[in-house]
Design an enzyme around this catalytic site. Structure first.
Site, mmCIF file in Angstrom:
data_model
loop_
_atom_site.group_PDB
_atom_site.id
_atom_site.type_symbol
_atom_site.label_atom_id
_atom_site.label_comp_id
_atom_site.label_asym_id
_atom_site.label_seq_id
_atom_site.Cartn_x
_atom_site.Cartn_y
_atom_site.Cartn_z
ATOM 1 N N CYS A 1 -4.275 2.410 -4.762
ATOM 2 C CA CYS A 1 -3.581 3.392 -4.107
ATOM 3 C C CYS A 1 -2.284 3.397 -4.791
ATOM 4 C CB CYS A 1 -3.209 2.844 -2.572
ATOM 5 S SG CYS A 1 -2.238 1.320 -2.442
ATOM 6 N N HIS B 1 0.910 -1.027 -0.033
ATOM 7 C CA HIS B 1 0.187 0.093 -0.150
ATOM 8 C C HIS B 1 0.893 1.269 -0.091
ATOM 9 C CE1 HIS B 1 -3.033 2.884 1.327
ATOM 10 N NE2 HIS B 1 -2.277 3.292 1.988
#
Length: 168
Positions: free
Chosen positions: A109, A39
């Site tokens: 993301c 992430h």
């Protein structure tokens, strides 16, 4: 040199969502080594910006439930000031990066961090991060898990940009 232009540092915060499990289990599960399930978020102007199921969000650097980043990549410097960056994020949040456009494999993301990094510095984020979904899906186990994985919506808590900047 009469140049009064300010520059701002741009950093990529990288988190391992698996907290080390991907590294341990991937050879057995996927038949290939993954270092992590990444992430990412872009840190500039004293804030951390990321994209998830709620759209574009922000928080103080390292301020999500994910804790401290696994590592930080220095993406370089930019001359984009906070006002210009805020306007840019606002337009992204109303179009390409609305919450309902989030997709774990194709539009996540890392896609957001990559696009923002290129806008700010002209450089992409490391390819081992953006290539991860394709690496997982190239395995039989990844293909078998795809329906489940695609139902996952990763949303670290933060301030939603549209709520935050819509108040001005």
């Amino acid at each position: 040199m009469g140049d009064q232009t300010s520059t701002y540092t741009v950093k990529l915060y990288v988190y391992d969502l698996s907290k080390g499990l991907a590294r341990q289990l991937s050879p057995m599960m996927l038949g290939k080594q993954l270092e992590g399930i990444w992430h990412t978020a872009v840190v500039i102007h004293g804030e951390e910006y990321f994209f998830g199921g709620q759209g574009i969000s922000s928080c103080p650097p390292g301020g999500t439930l994910l804790g401290d980043p696994h590592f930080i990549v220095d993406l370089g410097n930019t001359e984009v000031n906070e006002d210009i960056f805020t306007a840019y994020l606002s337009s992204l949040g109303e179009s390409t990066y609305r919450g309902d456009r989030y997709h774990l494999f194709e539009h996540n993301c890392n896609s957001f961090s990559n696009e923002v990094a290129q806008f700010l510095t002209g450089k992409k984020i490391p390819s081992y991060i953006t290539d991860l979904p394709a690496d997982v899906l190239s395995t039989p186990f990844g293909q078998a898990l795809r329906p489940f994985i695609e139902s996952v919506n990763i949303t670290p808590p933060g301030n939603n940009m549209n709520d935050h900047y819509g108040q001005r």
